[in-house]
Write an enzyme that holds these catalytic residues in place. Sequence first.
Site, PDB file in Angstrom:
ATOM      1  N   HIS A 221      -1.043 -15.391  48.475  1.00 20.75           N
ATOM      2  CA  HIS A 221      -1.123 -13.954  48.755  1.00 20.75           C
ATOM      3  C   HIS A 221      -0.375 -13.100  47.740  1.00 20.75           C
ATOM      4  O   HIS A 221      -0.444 -11.875  47.809  1.00 20.75           O
ATOM      5  CB  HIS A 221      -0.603 -13.644  50.151  1.00 20.75           C
TER       6      HIS A 221
HETATM    7  C1  UD1 Z   1       4.162  -8.446  52.333  1.00 22.76           C
HETATM    8  C2  UD1 Z   1       5.482  -8.561  51.559  1.00 22.76           C
HETATM    9  C3  UD1 Z   1       5.615  -9.950  50.974  1.00 22.76           C
HETATM   10  C4  UD1 Z   1       5.407 -11.019  52.019  1.00 22.76           C
HETATM   11  C5  UD1 Z   1       4.068 -10.774  52.707  1.00 22.76           C
HETATM   12  C6  UD1 Z   1       3.759 -11.783  53.781  1.00 22.76           C
HETATM   13  C7  UD1 Z   1       6.378  -6.587  50.397  1.00 22.76           C
HETATM   14  C8  UD1 Z   1       6.551  -5.952  49.085  1.00 22.76           C
HETATM   15  N1  UD1 Z   1       5.544  -7.627  50.454  1.00 22.76           N
HETATM   16  O1  UD1 Z   1       3.105  -8.593  51.389  1.00 22.76           O
HETATM   17  O2  UD1 Z   1       6.918 -10.098  50.419  1.00 22.76           O
HETATM   18  O3  UD1 Z   1       5.441 -12.285  51.405  1.00 22.76           O
HETATM   19  O4  UD1 Z   1       4.107  -9.468  53.293  1.00 22.76           O
HETATM   20  O5  UD1 Z   1       2.505 -11.523  54.327  1.00 22.76           O
HETATM   21  O6  UD1 Z   1       6.978  -6.160  51.352  1.00 22.76           O
HETATM   22  N2  UD1 Z   1      -2.894  -6.117  55.900  1.00 22.76           N
HETATM   23  C9  UD1 Z   1      -3.635  -6.360  57.014  1.00 22.76           C
HETATM   24  N3  UD1 Z   1      -2.976  -6.575  58.199  1.00 22.76           N
HETATM   25  C10 UD1 Z   1      -1.621  -6.503  58.294  1.00 22.76           C
HETATM   26  C11 UD1 Z   1      -0.872  -6.232  57.150  1.00 22.76           C
HETATM   27  C12 UD1 Z   1      -1.508  -6.046  55.961  1.00 22.76           C
HETATM   28  O7  UD1 Z   1      -4.844  -6.431  56.972  1.00 22.76           O
HETATM   29  O8  UD1 Z   1      -1.091  -6.689  59.407  1.00 22.76           O
HETATM   30  C13 UD1 Z   1      -3.590  -5.951  54.617  1.00 22.76           C
HETATM   31  C14 UD1 Z   1      -3.696  -4.520  54.184  1.00 22.76           C
HETATM   32  O9  UD1 Z   1      -4.941  -4.349  53.605  1.00 22.76           O
HETATM   33  C15 UD1 Z   1      -2.633  -4.375  53.127  1.00 22.76           C
HETATM   34  C16 UD1 Z   1      -2.568  -5.773  52.551  1.00 22.76           C
HETATM   35  O10 UD1 Z   1      -2.885  -6.652  53.624  1.00 22.76           O
HETATM   36  O11 UD1 Z   1      -2.964  -3.406  52.213  1.00 22.76           O
HETATM   37  C17 UD1 Z   1      -1.215  -6.107  52.022  1.00 22.76           C
HETATM   38  O12 UD1 Z   1      -0.221  -5.898  53.001  1.00 22.76           O
HETATM   39  P1  UD1 Z   1       1.281  -5.471  52.558  1.00 22.76           P
HETATM   40  O13 UD1 Z   1       2.176  -5.430  53.741  1.00 22.76           O
HETATM   41  O14 UD1 Z   1       1.215  -4.283  51.681  1.00 22.76           O
HETATM   42  O15 UD1 Z   1       1.712  -6.645  51.621  1.00 22.76           O
HETATM   43  P2  UD1 Z   1       1.596  -8.210  51.762  1.00 22.76           P
HETATM   44  O16 UD1 Z   1       0.741  -8.697  50.679  1.00 22.76           O
HETATM   45  O17 UD1 Z   1       1.292  -8.647  53.162  1.00 22.76           O
END
Ligand code: UD1
Length: 388
Positions: A221
Amino acid sequence: MGDFLRPAGPLVCVVGARPNYMKMAPLLRAFAARAALPGVVLVHTGQHYDLAMNERLFADLQLPPPDLNLEVGSGTHAVQTAEVMRRFEPVVDDLKPACVIVVGDVNSTLACSLVASKKGIAVAHVEAGLRSFDREMPEEINRLLTDQLADILYTTERAAAANLQREGIDASRVQFVGNVMIDSLLAHRPRALPPAQTLKRAGMDAGVVAGPSGFGVVTLHRPSNVDSPDAFGEAIAVLVDVAQRVPLVWPVHPRARANIDRFGLAASLASAPIAMLEPQGYLEMLGLMAGARLVLTDSGGIQEETTALAVPCLTMRGNTERPITVDEGTNTLVGRDRARVALCVDEILHTGGKRGRVPELWDGRTAQRIAAHLESWLAVPALARCSG
Ligand code: UD1
């Protein structure tokens, strides 16, 4: 902290994203067991919000529902961090915490530390001092800044203290306590779900995990692996190669899932023996990892969990902020190098690969050590600590 009189409010414990939950769960239990500690208020920033990324893990880890959910949702780094700060500030004003407890390195960790420290509220950072020395990783920025702000820095491995010393952080603020994530792993291991059951529940053929060569588990991821078509294409080429030798089970993170579609990469995966699942619960992941011949990942926590489980881990990154998993554990850094991965997989299938040993203080009692330390730290008046 700027104030010499510490507020008499609660311990405000912050979680935001999936990797925070398994760190906070044992801490909440250990804090509750110490009557002299203030009560706990659990704040969820809402950085993660999906059922699969969120509620299922809360249930698996027996975490109580959060007392407050700030519901910030997704956004750019600036927007997400700013939104957490904006919504956390009135919580701090209202509760006047004795201490704010943050874990890990996600955006919520930094945002809440910044709000609290500017208000003179003590901050304790659990999992401090880890460094990848790669500032292209958003988490590295979060780690560096959170550690500058924190009053107490609880570390998981001894190398962390040297990192913090180089950054000018006084040794008196640093406590080597071990790894809370391993507290969760050891506590829940007996309840881990058998891999065949996880596949069946997902509506997949359980035969994938029952073959003679066993199976591997994949998680990917990190933006550096999944946010560009070239990098993600290379990573998928590695997976397809490995899957020719050992079938793979891949619970796909929403960020990766969206980019497979966006970059048109589904076709290259279609014929490979790779079972792609929705993000899994904690007990499902634990069962999958414990039963695997090998794990391919770019996660930080999974490098540690595989070391604790003595399962070989190939980390698809060029660096790690958790060097002890390479030096003492089962981890090998392989990037997206197909030839290197092929050699490592060969070795694992022939010899079982790195067995490693469990690092110092990864013993299931880290949360208790933190609670005991926090209790005595809070008992000393702030003025005495500053002058002493
Ligand atoms: C975040 C953390 C990362 C951690 C990861 C675990 C930061 C900078 N990054 O990254 O350190 O390893 O979480 O998962 O804080 N989304 C969903 N459902 C959710 C959450 C997110 O669909 O419940 C999708 C959204 O489209 C979002 C994308 O995933 O834009 C990324 O989510 P985000 O929380 O921005 O970062 P992660 O890649 O999950």
